[in-house]
Design a protein around this motif. Structure first.
Motif, short mmCIF file in Angstrom:
data_model
loop_
_atom_site.label_atom_id
_atom_site.label_comp_id
_atom_site.label_asym_id
_atom_site.label_seq_id
_atom_site.Cartn_x
_atom_site.Cartn_y
_atom_site.Cartn_z
N ASP A 1 0.84 -1.21 0.00
CA ASP A 1 0.00 0.00 0.00
C ASP A 1 0.87 1.26 0.00
O ASP A 1 2.11 1.18 -0.06
CB ASP A 1 -1.01 -0.03 1.16
CG ASP A 1 -0.35 0.15 2.52
OD1 ASP A 1 0.86 0.44 2.55
OD2 ASP A 1 -1.06 -0.02 3.53
N ASN A 2 0.22 2.44 0.09
CA ASN A 2 0.96 3.71 -0.03
C ASN A 2 1.97 3.91 1.10
O ASN A 2 2.93 4.65 0.95
CB ASN A 2 -0.03 4.88 -0.03
CG ASN A 2 -0.98 4.75 -1.20
OD1 ASN A 2 -0.62 4.17 -2.22
ND2 ASN A 2 -2.19 5.29 -1.05
N HIS B 1 -0.10 -6.19 2.38
CA HIS B 1 -1.37 -6.87 2.70
C HIS B 1 -1.50 -8.10 1.83
O HIS B 1 -1.03 -8.10 0.70
CB HIS B 1 -2.57 -5.96 2.41
CG HIS B 1 -2.54 -4.66 3.15
ND1 HIS B 1 -3.00 -4.53 4.43
CD2 HIS B 1 -2.09 -3.43 2.77
CE1 HIS B 1 -2.85 -3.28 4.83
NE2 HIS B 1 -2.29 -2.59 3.83
N ARG C 1 -5.51 1.84 -8.05
CA ARG C 1 -5.13 1.30 -6.72
C ARG C 1 -6.34 0.59 -6.10
O ARG C 1 -6.76 0.90 -4.98
CB ARG C 1 -4.63 2.41 -5.79
CG ARG C 1 -3.55 3.28 -6.36
CD ARG C 1 -2.19 2.61 -6.39
NE ARG C 1 -1.53 2.56 -5.10
CZ ARG C 1 -0.68 1.59 -4.75
NH1 ARG C 1 -0.42 0.60 -5.59
NH2 ARG C 1 -0.08 1.60 -3.58
N ASP D 1 -11.07 -1.52 -2.06
CA ASP D 1 -9.85 -0.71 -1.96
C ASP D 1 -8.68 -1.58 -1.47
O ASP D 1 -8.84 -2.79 -1.30
CB ASP D 1 -10.08 0.52 -1.08
CG ASP D 1 -10.30 0.15 0.39
OD1 ASP D 1 -10.10 -1.04 0.74
OD2 ASP D 1 -10.68 1.04 1.17
N LEU D 2 -7.56 -0.93 -1.22
CA LEU D 2 -6.36 -1.71 -0.88
C LEU D 2 -6.42 -2.36 0.49
O LEU D 2 -5.61 -3.24 0.81
CB LEU D 2 -5.12 -0.82 -0.94
CG LEU D 2 -4.63 -0.51 -2.36
CD1 LEU D 2 -3.29 0.21 -2.30
CD2 LEU D 2 -4.50 -1.78 -3.18
N THR D 3 -7.39 -1.95 1.34
CA THR D 3 -7.54 -2.63 2.64
C THR D 3 -8.59 -3.74 2.53
O THR D 3 -8.94 -4.38 3.52
CB THR D 3 -7.97 -1.65 3.74
OG1 THR D 3 -9.25 -1.10 3.37
CG2 THR D 3 -6.97 -0.54 3.93
#
Lengths: 414, 170
Positions: free
Chosen positions: B93-94, B99, B119, B131-133
């Motif tokens: 991630d950023n 993850h 992303r 999203d990325l989470t």
């Protein structure tokens, strides 16, 4: 107030007119009752065990895997980084290409094995899985194995009783011919099914069984190769026997069995020549059918009890890459014992000809004689008693019993 | 003992059922017995059948090396993998955190793909987007993507996943 079954019957007959005549025909059908009529039940019982074989066979198919390839497992991850990398590569190799399994199996023999072999063949492993992991798998497997033996026993009883009652005589020749073919097909089921667990006994029994035709002139070699799919019994044989067992034989049986049953319904049971008077008639629907059902239920309960108290065992798994020697006193199933013992006692050469070849020719002649009995037995075709053929039938039964017993005695002496 | 007892009871039932004791009454009783026994056998067979058909595959927890941490960067921040049948993805991630997710979309089980330009994870089947989470940001998925355990040691990424009941033999 009409009952549910009457409403269904009317609904069906309103739509499919020809059923009317069939139902009427069957409702008029009667089964003769006399001192030998107990043998009539054995045809139905044989059919019942065949139905059990179909149901349990389909159930086994859901889990069985017909492969001689080994079942592998990687060992728990060790701390060494290098080992982990190697493991990862090996694992990918196994997932990508199962033909590398043999190579990996060799690795499994090393003391620091990264891959270990769980079972030498997928076939054995899958049956072991059915027997030990799947709920009631032991029951389904035992039912299929026990019921196959019981089925063949009842086929023998049905065959010999039909022979001795001269049920093959005019007009029931077609029933005899179709029944004889069914008999051969049932023995074929027994033979092809025997190899499927891929244990030691199955392997060597199949090796020996498929070796006999080699003695035949001209077609011998070709026939052996056709049966095995290779020169030796290998994974190719397993695939082939599996295909014959679950597709070729069932399809062949269904057609001929259909003919046999339709003929049985149309022509009814044959009354022995000796019985001239005192024949009562019992309605087929539903008095006879209920008695037959009653027998089926009793036999099913008995079969389940046998499976519960004596579950069918598997032998030692056979490893194609590290083959063991044949077990001591190896022999075929009881229904092939008379053939086995006959071929065993023949000298290796008789008048300069291969003994096994002579044996096979004799059995061929005997089988042809047995098949064409309706043509050969002229007297009973005219409804006249034919004691000669009764004696032939009794000799055949005695031959079967004596040879089977002798076979088991000589096997146990080794 | 039990045999004698049940015979006695059966006999009593038979007698009381066929008070007139005619042949047709006896036949009816016999018929009922057979119908009842077949019904019982059928019922228990169906029970056995349903249990038999349930394949008792075992799930297995497996830990595997995915790649070196240094292999992931902002241009190539994700890597797909498969552990014991679980199709997963690791993504950076950023904040440079790693993850790992099971790629199975929570809607109908298609495999999601990572789209670097937005992303996000995207499901081609019904446009479910995460999203990325792993949180759902668009579309029909009812739950977030399921997370997998990530460990990093000496620049190497390890992921632990429980296979979804895929093994016959353990």
């Amino acid at each position: 107030m009409k009952s549910m079954s009457e409403i269904t019957k009317e609904w069906l007959l309103d739509r499919v007119r020809p059923f009317q005549s069939i139902v009427e025909y069957l409702s008029r059908k009667h089964v003769p009752q006399h001192k030998h009529s107990v043998w009539y039940y054995f045809g139905g019982v044989t059919l019942f065990f065949f139905i059990i074989q179909i149901i349990t066979g389909v159930l086994l198919l859901f889990y069985y895997q017909p492969t001689s390839e080994p079942v592998l497992e990687k060992n728990p991850v060790t701390s060494s980084k290098q080992t982990e990398n190697l493991l990862f590569e090996l694992q990918s190799a196994v997932e990508a290409d199962s033909s590398k399994a043999a190579l990996l199996r060799m690795l499994g023999d090393q003391p620091d094995a990264r891959i270990k072999m769980l079972y030498p063949s997928g076939a054995y492993a899958s049956i072991e899985y059915i027997r030990t992991q799947v709920r009631y798998g032991w029951l389904i497997h035992s039912l299929h194995s026990w019921s196959s033996n019981v089925l063949i026993l009842f086929v023998f009883i049905h065959l010999f009783s039909a022979f001795l009652m001269k049920a093959y005589r005019k007009p029931r020749e077609l029933m005899w011919y179709s029944g004889s073919v069914l008999f051969a097909l049932v023995l074929g089921f027994g033979f092809t099914g025997y190899v499927l667990p891929w244990d030691e006994v199955a392997y060597y029994a199949t090796s020996i069984g498929t070796e006999y035709p080699r003695a035949l002139p001209i077609v011998g070699e070709w026939l052996v190769r056709l049966l095995r799919g290779a020169d030796q019994v290998t994974g190719e044989t397993l695939t082939r026997m599996f295909g014959i067992h679950v597709v070729v034989l069932p399809l062949s049986v269904l057609g001929i069995l259909g003919l046999h049953l339709v003929l049985a319904l149309i022509q009814g049971s044959s009354i022995p020549i000796s019985i001239r008077t005192g024949v009562k008639q019992v309605p087929f629907f539903s008095r006879y059918i209920y008695r037959e059902f009653f027998l089926w239920i009793i036999l099913l309960i008995a079969l389940v009890a046998v499976c519960y108290f004596f579950p069918w065992e598997l032998g030692t798994p056979f490893d194609l890459l590290q083959p063991s020697s044949p077990p001591v006193g190896i022999h075929p199933e009881w229904y092939f014992m008379f053939l086995f013992q006959t071929l065993n006692i023949l000298p290796s050469r008789i008048a300069g000809i291969d003994g096994i070849l002579i044996g096979q020719i004799l059995f061929g002649i005997a089988a042809a004689f047995w098949f064409f009995i309706p043509v050969l037995d002229r007297r009973s075709a005219r409804n006249v008693r034919s004691p000669l053929f009764t004696i032939i039938g009794i000799i055949a039964i005695l031959y079967f019993i004596v040879m089977t017993t002798w076979g088991y005695i000589s096997v146990s002496q080794h | 003992m039990i045999g004698c007892g049940s015979f006695f009871i059966a006999r009593r039932c038979l007698d009381s059922y066929c008070m007139k004791n005619t042949e047709s009454d006896r036949r009816n009783f016999f018929r009922r017995i057979i119908q009842g026994a077949s019904a019982l056998l059928m019922l228990s067979s169906v029970g056995v059948l349903l249990q038999y058909l349930k394949n008792p595959l075992r799930s297995k927890i497996q830990r595997a090396k995915i790649c070196a941490l240094s292999e992931l960067n902002e241009f190539q921040p994700s890597k797909n993998f498969s552990i014991g049948g679980v199709k997963g993805i690791v993504v950076l991630d950023n904040h440079k955190n790693v993850h790992a997710f099971n790629r199975k979309c929570s809607h109908l089980g298609c495999l999601v793909v990572y789209q670097n330009e937005d992303r996000q994870f995207f499901c081609n089947c019904h446009k479910g987007t995460y999203d990325l989470t792993g949180k759902v940001i668009f579309g029909p998925p009812p739950h977030p993507l399921s997370k997998l355990l990530v460990e990093i040691s000496d620049d190497t990424i390890f992921v632990t996943a429980e296979s979804e009941a895929l093994h016959r033999y353990s």
